[in-house]
Design an enzyme around this catalytic site. Structure first.
Site, short mmCIF file in Angstrom:
data_model
loop_
_atom_site.label_atom_id
_atom_site.label_comp_id
_atom_site.label_asym_id
_atom_site.label_seq_id
_atom_site.Cartn_x
_atom_site.Cartn_y
_atom_site.Cartn_z
N HIS A 204 -1.94 2.38 -5.95
CA HIS A 204 -2.61 1.14 -5.57
C HIS A 204 -2.75 0.18 -6.76
CE1 HIS A 204 -4.31 -0.32 -1.84
NE2 HIS A 204 -5.27 -0.94 -2.50
N TYR B 283 -9.48 -11.07 -6.63
CA TYR B 283 -8.57 -11.28 -7.76
C TYR B 283 -8.91 -12.53 -8.56
CZ TYR B 283 -5.98 -7.61 -5.50
OH TYR B 283 -5.64 -6.41 -4.94
N ARG C 265 0.87 -1.18 0.00
CA ARG C 265 0.00 0.00 0.00
C ARG C 265 0.91 1.23 0.00
NH1 ARG C 265 -2.07 -3.41 4.20
NH2 ARG C 265 -4.16 -4.22 3.74
N LYS D 189 -2.14 -1.92 7.98
CA LYS D 189 -3.29 -1.34 8.67
C LYS D 189 -3.33 -1.81 10.12
CE LYS D 189 -6.36 -0.65 4.71
NZ LYS D 189 -7.67 -0.97 4.11
N ARG E 232 -0.25 -2.52 -6.67
CA ARG E 232 -0.58 -3.57 -5.69
C ARG E 232 -1.56 -4.56 -6.31
NH1 ARG E 232 -1.06 -4.69 -0.07
NH2 ARG E 232 -3.16 -5.08 0.69
N HIS F 245 -3.93 -9.11 3.96
CA HIS F 245 -5.39 -9.12 4.10
C HIS F 245 -5.76 -9.98 5.31
CE1 HIS F 245 -6.13 -8.20 -0.45
NE2 HIS F 245 -5.92 -7.11 0.25
#
Length: 302
Positions: free
Chosen positions: A244, A279, A148, A172, A247, A270
């Site tokens: 992004h 994806y 990110r 995150k 990514r 994730h």
């Protein structure tokens, strides 16, 4: 308790208890502020601990006229979290958002770049300029490690474990993970680090950040966006891309080449495999190839 005090307390909760980034906290706060602005416009003097279901329902109904379903869903989710916090802290007995349904939205497929397009973008970097080597290392790292933009600008020299072929990434919620890094990626970071970065007037408290601006300070998110947008314009790329996008391309290209979805999930950081599964919908042709290659009945005689 007035709205501004409630928002301030919620911001502290999101930062301290939830460990969210400043950017995420700002987005949550802006959604609550939309409700506050609506109350002001309607001359409604309802405090956060007393606002009722009818008022928030009318707010959602009115805002649905001016925003798309995805934004509406985000606002509803943000307000539910805010009122859940007030219930948790015993400021309220119920959440006025409980019976409000989130609009159904299709999952947005991420934009991606082909390997050829990524090579063209990197080739467009002017290596004769001091920032050229830095920008090449930035793009190689965005694409090579699937970071990110916030993870990229916060990457530190002390996070580089090149002897082990890994970098430590803080994602995150300040969650850390180790991401593999290729020899090619290591080479371009090392060139920038040893041949360019050493000549910068590095400012105090910025000594450990990998990527710096000309004044020796940590790069901003906006600067990374500017670099990417400038290169896209330079090659006449007919796609609306951002940092992004690299990514997304990282994950898509790994999947297309046979990588395991769980491994991609770990590298992207994730929490849920559901997030990574988006994806699987990017290239259906790839799924057909997987079926034909691995299913036991792939060569059934007719």
């Amino acid at each position: 308790m007035n709205w501004q005090q409630a928002i301030k307390d919620y911001q502290d909760y999101l930062k301290i208890e939830r460990g969210l980034s400043q950017n995420s906290i700002l987005n949550y706060s802006m959604d609550i502020q939309k409700l506050v602005s609506y109350l002001d416009e309607q001359s409604l003097d309802e405090k956060p601990i007393e606002i009722d279901r009818e008022t928030v329902q009318q707010f959602i109904y009115d805002i649905a006229k001016i925003v798309n379903p995805r934004t509406q869903a985000r606002i509803i989710s943000g307000l539910k979290g805010f009122f859940n916090y007030l219930v948790f802290e015993d400021y309220r007995e119920n959440n006025p958002m409980d019976l409000i349904e989130t609009p159904k939205i299709g999952r947005k497929l991420p934009d991606t770049l082909s390997e050829k397009e990524i090579n063209r973008l990197i080739a467009a970097i002017d290596l004769s300029k001091p920032e050229g080597e830095r920008n090449r290392a930035i793009l190689e790292t965005l694409y090579g490690c699937g970071l990110r933009v916030s993870e990229l600008i916060n990457l530190k020299l002390s996070d580089l474990y090149f002897d082990e072929d890994f970098i430590k990434v803080t994602g995150k919620g300040n969650k850390q993970r180790f991401v593999p890094i290729s020899n090619v990626n290591q080479k371009y970071i090392t060139i920038y680090w040893k041949e360019v970065r050493v000549h910068l007037p590095i400012k105090k408290e910025h000594e450990d950040f990998v990527f710096l601006n000309r004044r020796g300070k940590q790069l901003t998110r906006a600067m990374i966006f500017t670099i990417v947008k400038g290169l896209a314009e330079a090659i006449g790329l007919d796609k609306n891309i951002s940092p992004h996008t690299f990514r997304h391309s990282f994950a898509t290209h790994l999947l297309e080449n046979g990588a395991d979805l769980r491994a991609i999930q770990q590298m992207l950081g994730h929490e849920s495999i559901t997030t990574t599964e988006v994806y699987m919908h990017v290239d259906r042709k790839h799924l057909t190839q997987v079926l034909q290659e691995f299913h036991p009945r792939k060569q059934q005689e007719r």
